[in-house]
Design an enzyme around this catalytic site. Structure first.
Site, PDB file in Angstrom:
ATOM      1  N   ARG A 144       2.019  -2.710   7.200  1.00  0.00           N
ATOM      2  CA  ARG A 144       3.290  -2.000   7.429  1.00  0.00           C
ATOM      3  C   ARG A 144       3.304  -1.391   8.827  1.00  0.00           C
ATOM      4  O   ARG A 144       4.333  -1.357   9.504  1.00  0.00           O
ATOM      5  CB  ARG A 144       3.500  -0.942   6.355  1.00  0.00           C
ATOM      6  CG  ARG A 144       4.887  -0.310   6.419  1.00  0.00           C
ATOM      7  CD  ARG A 144       5.197   0.529   5.208  1.00  0.00           C
ATOM      8  NE  ARG A 144       4.389   1.735   5.149  1.00  0.00           N
ATOM      9  CZ  ARG A 144       4.373   2.569   4.102  1.00  0.00           C
ATOM     10  NH1 ARG A 144       5.101   2.322   3.035  1.00  0.00           N
ATOM     11  NH2 ARG A 144       3.615   3.655   4.120  1.00  0.00           N
ATOM     12  N   LYS A 180       8.125   3.022   9.532  1.00  0.00           N
ATOM     13  CA  LYS A 180       7.681   4.414   9.502  1.00  0.00           C
ATOM     14  C   LYS A 180       7.565   4.948  10.934  1.00  0.00           C
ATOM     15  O   LYS A 180       6.464   5.066  11.478  1.00  0.00           O
ATOM     16  CB  LYS A 180       6.340   4.481   8.752  1.00  0.00           C
ATOM     17  CG  LYS A 180       6.064   5.821   8.111  1.00  0.00           C
ATOM     18  CD  LYS A 180       4.959   5.709   7.080  1.00  0.00           C
ATOM     19  CE  LYS A 180       4.441   7.042   6.628  1.00  0.00           C
ATOM     20  NZ  LYS A 180       5.387   7.870   5.901  1.00  0.00           N
ATOM     21  N   GLU A 206      16.934   6.682  -0.558  1.00  0.00           N
ATOM     22  CA  GLU A 206      15.668   7.274  -1.000  1.00  0.00           C
ATOM     23  C   GLU A 206      15.722   8.775  -0.778  1.00  0.00           C
ATOM     24  O   GLU A 206      16.700   9.313  -0.271  1.00  0.00           O
ATOM     25  CB  GLU A 206      14.487   6.645  -0.266  1.00  0.00           C
ATOM     26  CG  GLU A 206      14.475   6.839   1.229  1.00  0.00           C
ATOM     27  CD  GLU A 206      13.253   6.209   1.892  1.00  0.00           C
ATOM     28  OE1 GLU A 206      12.190   6.097   1.242  1.00  0.00           O
ATOM     29  OE2 GLU A 206      13.364   5.850   3.070  1.00  0.00           O
TER      30      GLU A 206
HETATM   31  C1  LIG Z   1      10.627   7.945   4.013  1.00  0.00           C
HETATM   32  C2  LIG Z   1       9.533   7.577   3.088  1.00  0.00           C
HETATM   33  N1  LIG Z   1       9.829   6.802   2.040  1.00  0.00           N
HETATM   34  C3  LIG Z   1       8.888   6.433   1.157  1.00  0.00           C
HETATM   35  C4  LIG Z   1       7.581   6.838   1.309  1.00  0.00           C
HETATM   36  C5  LIG Z   1       6.551   6.402   0.322  1.00  0.00           C
HETATM   37  O1  LIG Z   1       5.810   5.320   0.824  1.00  0.00           O
HETATM   38  P1  LIG Z   1       4.314   5.085   0.369  1.00  0.00           P
HETATM   39  O2  LIG Z   1       4.322   4.957  -1.104  1.00  0.00           O
HETATM   40  O3  LIG Z   1       3.920   3.821   1.037  1.00  0.00           O
HETATM   41  O4  LIG Z   1       3.538   6.257   0.834  1.00  0.00           O
HETATM   42  C6  LIG Z   1       7.223   7.642   2.386  1.00  0.00           C
HETATM   43  C7  LIG Z   1       5.834   8.067   2.593  1.00  0.00           C
HETATM   44  O5  LIG Z   1       5.070   7.339   3.173  1.00  0.00           O
HETATM   45  C8  LIG Z   1       8.220   8.019   3.304  1.00  0.00           C
HETATM   46  O6  LIG Z   1       7.915   8.791   4.344  1.00  0.00           O
END
Ligand SMILES: Cc1ncc(COP(=O)(O)O)c(C=O)c1O
Length: 342
Positions: A82, A185, A221
């Site tokens: 990612r 991210k 989200e």
């Molecule tokens: C905006 C956002 N959405 C979703 C997630 C959850 O992703 P993950 O399960 O890969 O940590 C995160 C945290 O990493 C996030 O910052």
């Protein structure tokens, strides 16, 4: 090795200084072998592209101690890939995936006394950060990059762990643009969400629930986590959208939910569907599974938990996931890896 002197059960989701972090540099077209650094401050060019133009991306991964004292890390290869996608999307030099894994192993080994004891409810949070560091004043990609990776012991992101939280649907602020960078991210997404999060918190909610930026009809989200809902007829529904971060925790929960007999639907989720759910939750590395107590949308509130208790589905998914992560249950999915300690 003796553990650091910390109150493990009471750790917040916050920064605690550990013994060291690692720094890798991409200069003259190649990544170096990295170095161990004790000082937790950086020296950067005043015109570095990460400072002015947001050329920055990061990851978040957790490591856990199992009952025998082994250290397990959860799905870090997914984080490595990612982070490559995040880097490529904002024209940064990606950090090689094999090097990413090596860096984590080395970092955790060097900071092993900060790995929270099994059963404390805390974990070691690992944060790789990629920065454009060339001193450039025009808006263009950096030529030089730095990857720093540090770790810090943390407790639950939302106070109370499995305690249900209240969400407020945000209608006038977007965290990400349609066709923008919401699916990776990068730091700018979080800066864009601060106002909404601040507004929700100042009204007594734990977080914001964002709508899709194109039509404002579908759920995207929550601030730091993906969203899922459980229907009366046992479906696990989670939004599919171009402007949300594909959560590794959610990807795991979709598998666990299916194996627990739920029908999994990963598709655009209309906001009005919140009124038909029997349970809802937020999920992510930091949030783990945080049950949703209620959601407020256009002044109407739907409540899923009357008491301060998680519903049975959120609870069983949480128990299942955390047991795999902490080595309490056999991992038939190949999600955890033991970090070698010498
Ligand atoms: C905006 C956002 N959405 C979703 C997630 C959850 O992703 P993950 O399960 O890969 O940590 C995160 C945290 O990493 C996030 O910052």
């Amino acid at each position: 090795m003796e553990k650091a002197d910390l109150n493990w059960q009471a750790l917040p989701f916050d920064y605690t200084k550990t013994d060291c972090h690692l720094e890798y540099y991409f200069i003259n077209g190649q990544w170096d072998e990295g170095k161990v650094v004790e000082d937790d401050r950086l020296s950067l060019h005043i015109s570095a592209t990460c400072l002015h133009y947001g050329q920055e991306c990061f990851e978040g991964i957790k490591a856990f101690e199992d009952p025998e004292g082994r250290v397990l890390i959860f799905r870090e290869k997914d984080n490595a890939s990612r982070m490559v996608r995040s880097a490529e999307k904002i024209l940064m030099q990606p950090f090689p995936e094999e090097k990413f894994i090596e860096a984590i192993d080395k970092l955790v080994g060097l900071n092993r006394r900060f790995i929270p004891p099994h059963g404390s409810g805390a974990s070691l949070y690992i944060r790789p950060v990629l920065l454009g560091i060339s001193g450039i004043i025009g808006v263009k990609p950096s030529t030089d990059y730095m990857l720093l990776v540090f770790c810090t012991p943390v407790g639950p992101y939302f106070k109370g762990g499995l305690k249900p939280i209240k969400l407020l649907v945000e209608e006038s602020i977007d965290r990400a643009a349609a066709d923008g960078v919401g699916d990776v991210k990068v730091g700018g997404n979080y800066a864009a969400g601060l106002r909404a999060s601040f507004r929700a918190k100042s009204q007594g909610y734990a977080e914001t629930l964002y709508l899709d930026p194109k039509e404002k009809k579908y759920i995207d989200e929550s601030g730091p986590a993906n969203f899922f809902g459980i229907t009366q007829d046992n479906r696990y529904i989670t939004p599919d959208s171009d402007s949300i971060l594909p959560s590794i925790t959610n990807k795991s929960l979709m598998v666990l939910a299916k194996d627990q007999g739920f029908k999994v639907e990963h598709r655009p989720m209309h906001i009005e569907e919140i009124f038909t759910l029997k349970e809802a939750g937020c999920c992510g590395t930091a949030a783990v599974i945080t049950p949703v107590k209620s959601i407020t949308y256009k002044g109407k509130t739907v409540t899923y938990c009357e008491k301060e208790e998680a519903g049975p589905v959120c609870k069983s998914l949480y128990d299942n996931l955390t047991a795999i992560q902490a080595g309490l249950k056999e991992d038939s999915y190949g999600w955890t890896r033991e970090i070698p300690m010498d």
